[in-house]
Design a protein around this motif. Sequence first.
Motif, mmCIF file in Angstrom:
data_model
loop_
_atom_site.group_PDB
_atom_site.id
_atom_site.type_symbol
_atom_site.label_atom_id
_atom_site.label_comp_id
_atom_site.label_asym_id
_atom_site.label_seq_id
_atom_site.Cartn_x
_atom_site.Cartn_y
_atom_site.Cartn_z
ATOM 1 N N ARG A 150 71.078 25.651 -118.384
ATOM 2 C CA ARG A 150 71.268 26.714 -117.402
ATOM 3 C C ARG A 150 71.636 26.157 -116.045
ATOM 4 N NH1 ARG A 150 65.150 27.269 -118.799
ATOM 5 N NH2 ARG A 150 66.235 26.979 -120.704
ATOM 6 N N THR A 151 72.366 26.950 -115.302
ATOM 7 C CA THR A 151 72.747 26.566 -113.945
ATOM 8 C C THR A 151 71.554 26.655 -113.010
ATOM 9 O OG1 THR A 151 73.398 28.846 -113.480
ATOM 10 C CG2 THR A 151 75.133 27.312 -114.190
ATOM 11 N N LEU A 152 70.681 27.631 -113.250
ATOM 12 C CA LEU A 152 69.522 27.843 -112.378
ATOM 13 C C LEU A 152 68.450 28.599 -113.138
ATOM 14 C CD1 LEU A 152 68.285 27.641 -109.498
ATOM 15 C CD2 LEU A 152 69.378 29.844 -109.001
ATOM 16 N N ASP A 153 67.234 28.130 -113.000
ATOM 17 C CA ASP A 153 66.073 28.798 -113.583
ATOM 18 C C ASP A 153 65.000 28.813 -112.509
ATOM 19 O OD1 ASP A 153 64.363 29.949 -115.480
ATOM 20 O OD2 ASP A 153 63.658 28.001 -116.178
ATOM 21 N N ILE A 154 64.521 29.995 -112.147
ATOM 22 C CA ILE A 154 63.435 30.109 -111.181
ATOM 23 C C ILE A 154 62.321 30.892 -111.853
ATOM 24 C CG2 ILE A 154 62.736 30.682 -108.837
ATOM 25 C CD1 ILE A 154 65.707 31.046 -108.136
ATOM 26 N N ASP A 155 61.183 30.240 -112.023
ATOM 27 C CA ASP A 155 60.043 30.876 -112.684
ATOM 28 C C ASP A 155 58.935 31.139 -111.688
ATOM 29 O OD1 ASP A 155 61.104 30.882 -115.274
ATOM 30 O OD2 ASP A 155 60.369 28.877 -115.691
ATOM 31 N N LEU A 156 58.371 32.324 -111.784
ATOM 32 C CA LEU A 156 57.176 32.668 -111.039
ATOM 33 C C LEU A 156 56.018 32.046 -111.819
ATOM 34 C CD1 LEU A 156 55.986 34.213 -108.672
ATOM 35 C CD2 LEU A 156 56.127 36.298 -110.042
ATOM 36 N N ILE A 157 55.359 31.063 -111.221
ATOM 37 C CA ILE A 157 54.332 30.281 -111.911
ATOM 38 C C ILE A 157 52.944 30.884 -111.738
ATOM 39 C CG2 ILE A 157 53.183 28.030 -111.981
ATOM 40 C CD1 ILE A 157 55.973 28.114 -113.254
ATOM 41 N N VAL A 196 56.210 26.646 -102.725
ATOM 42 C CA VAL A 196 55.182 27.598 -102.312
ATOM 43 C C VAL A 196 55.901 28.617 -101.435
ATOM 44 C CG1 VAL A 196 53.040 27.944 -101.026
ATOM 45 C CG2 VAL A 196 53.353 25.869 -102.411
ATOM 46 N N VAL A 197 55.775 29.880 -101.816
ATOM 47 C CA VAL A 197 56.491 30.963 -101.134
ATOM 48 C C VAL A 197 55.492 32.035 -100.709
ATOM 49 C CG1 VAL A 197 58.250 32.758 -101.431
ATOM 50 C CG2 VAL A 197 58.574 30.522 -102.492
ATOM 51 N N GLU A 198 55.690 32.530 -99.515
ATOM 52 C CA GLU A 198 54.922 33.664 -99.004
ATOM 53 C C GLU A 198 55.850 34.866 -99.069
ATOM 54 O OE1 GLU A 198 52.284 33.570 -95.214
ATOM 55 O OE2 GLU A 198 54.348 33.975 -94.584
ATOM 56 N N SER A 199 55.350 36.004 -99.600
ATOM 57 C CA SER A 199 56.245 37.145 -99.776
ATOM 58 C C SER A 199 55.514 38.465 -99.620
ATOM 59 C CB SER A 199 56.900 37.087 -101.153
ATOM 60 O OG SER A 199 57.799 38.155 -101.317
ATOM 61 N N ALA A 200 56.242 39.449 -99.105
ATOM 62 C CA ALA A 200 55.756 40.823 -99.034
ATOM 63 C C ALA A 200 56.018 41.547 -100.353
ATOM 64 C CB ALA A 200 56.436 41.558 -97.886
ATOM 65 N N LEU A 201 56.771 40.911 -101.253
ATOM 66 C CA LEU A 201 57.091 41.514 -102.549
ATOM 67 C C LEU A 201 55.907 41.377 -103.498
ATOM 68 C CD1 LEU A 201 60.651 39.971 -103.037
ATOM 69 C CD2 LEU A 201 60.106 42.259 -102.174
ATOM 70 N N ASP A 202 55.709 42.378 -104.360
ATOM 71 C CA ASP A 202 54.712 42.198 -105.407
ATOM 72 C C ASP A 202 55.333 41.342 -106.517
ATOM 73 O OD1 ASP A 202 56.145 43.844 -107.261
ATOM 74 O OD2 ASP A 202 54.983 45.619 -106.713
ATOM 75 N N ALA A 203 54.548 40.994 -107.514
ATOM 76 C CA ALA A 203 55.018 40.066 -108.549
ATOM 77 C C ALA A 203 56.253 40.573 -109.276
ATOM 78 C CB ALA A 203 53.888 39.778 -109.537
ATOM 79 N N GLU A 204 56.282 41.844 -109.643
ATOM 80 C CA GLU A 204 57.441 42.397 -110.350
ATOM 81 C C GLU A 204 58.683 42.382 -109.465
ATOM 82 O OE1 GLU A 204 57.806 43.266 -113.495
ATOM 83 O OE2 GLU A 204 55.718 43.065 -114.104
ATOM 84 N N GLU A 205 58.526 42.748 -108.201
ATOM 85 C CA GLU A 205 59.657 42.733 -107.272
ATOM 86 C C GLU A 205 60.159 41.299 -107.059
ATOM 87 O OE1 GLU A 205 58.492 46.521 -104.407
ATOM 88 O OE2 GLU A 205 57.537 44.584 -104.055
ATOM 89 N N MET A 206 59.225 40.352 -106.974
ATOM 90 C CA MET A 206 59.619 38.954 -106.803
ATOM 91 C C MET A 206 60.387 38.471 -108.025
ATOM 92 S SD MET A 206 59.890 36.134 -105.163
ATOM 93 C CE MET A 206 58.775 35.912 -103.805
ATOM 94 N N LEU A 207 59.906 38.815 -109.209
ATOM 95 C CA LEU A 207 60.617 38.414 -110.424
ATOM 96 C C LEU A 207 62.035 38.984 -110.430
ATOM 97 C CD1 LEU A 207 60.505 36.914 -113.136
ATOM 98 C CD2 LEU A 207 59.693 39.050 -114.153
ATOM 99 N N ALA A 208 62.185 40.237 -110.045
ATOM 100 C CA ALA A 208 63.520 40.844 -109.989
ATOM 101 C C ALA A 208 64.398 40.097 -108.987
ATOM 102 C CB ALA A 208 63.415 42.322 -109.608
#
Length: 181
Positions: free
Chosen positions: A91-98, A59-71
């Motif tokens: 893969r070495t690492l996979d981070i998905d915005l759920i 669970v992450v709190e962010s000032a980024l919008d979804a597109e910025e977070m994905l980037a």
Amino acid sequence: MLAIGGNLPSEIGDPIVTLKRAVLMLNDVKSRVLQVSRFFKTPCFPAGAGPDFVNAALVVESALDAEEMLARLHEIEAEFGRTRETRWAGRTLDIDLIGGGDVVLPDAATYAHWRDLPLEEQMKAAPSQLILPHPRLQDRAFVLVPLNDVAPDWIHPVSGQSVAEMLNNLPESDRKAVVPL
């Protein structure tokens, strides 16, 4: 909410070491990790495609919008050697915005198209835009089991089901295949 995983070593070590370091990198000026699930060993998908994965949810709190977070997530993946050559490859690492709150992106119709895409098409096609919530999260024990650790009461904005309910809807064999480390 994020799902994080890997099944190949990175330059800094095995998948557990890589995931722990990636979690630390998510804490920066614009984002803060609020909760991290336990780490789980999960079968590779599709079966036989490589070594088992290590997965977790955040669970992450962010000032980024979804597109910025994905980037930002893609930048972190790249720092650990992630390449995107073959769909569903090791893969070495996979981070998905759920998902995030009650956000549905880009719209309900596009979400429904990707959610309902047959498996054989999923293996070939990837969306060119961010789809939220993740269109197959309700089908994946390797996402729902860790997510249930940190956000069991989150309500899917389209189905109206909680994480706990979606997890309980999966076959018991799928749930049992996700083993805490």
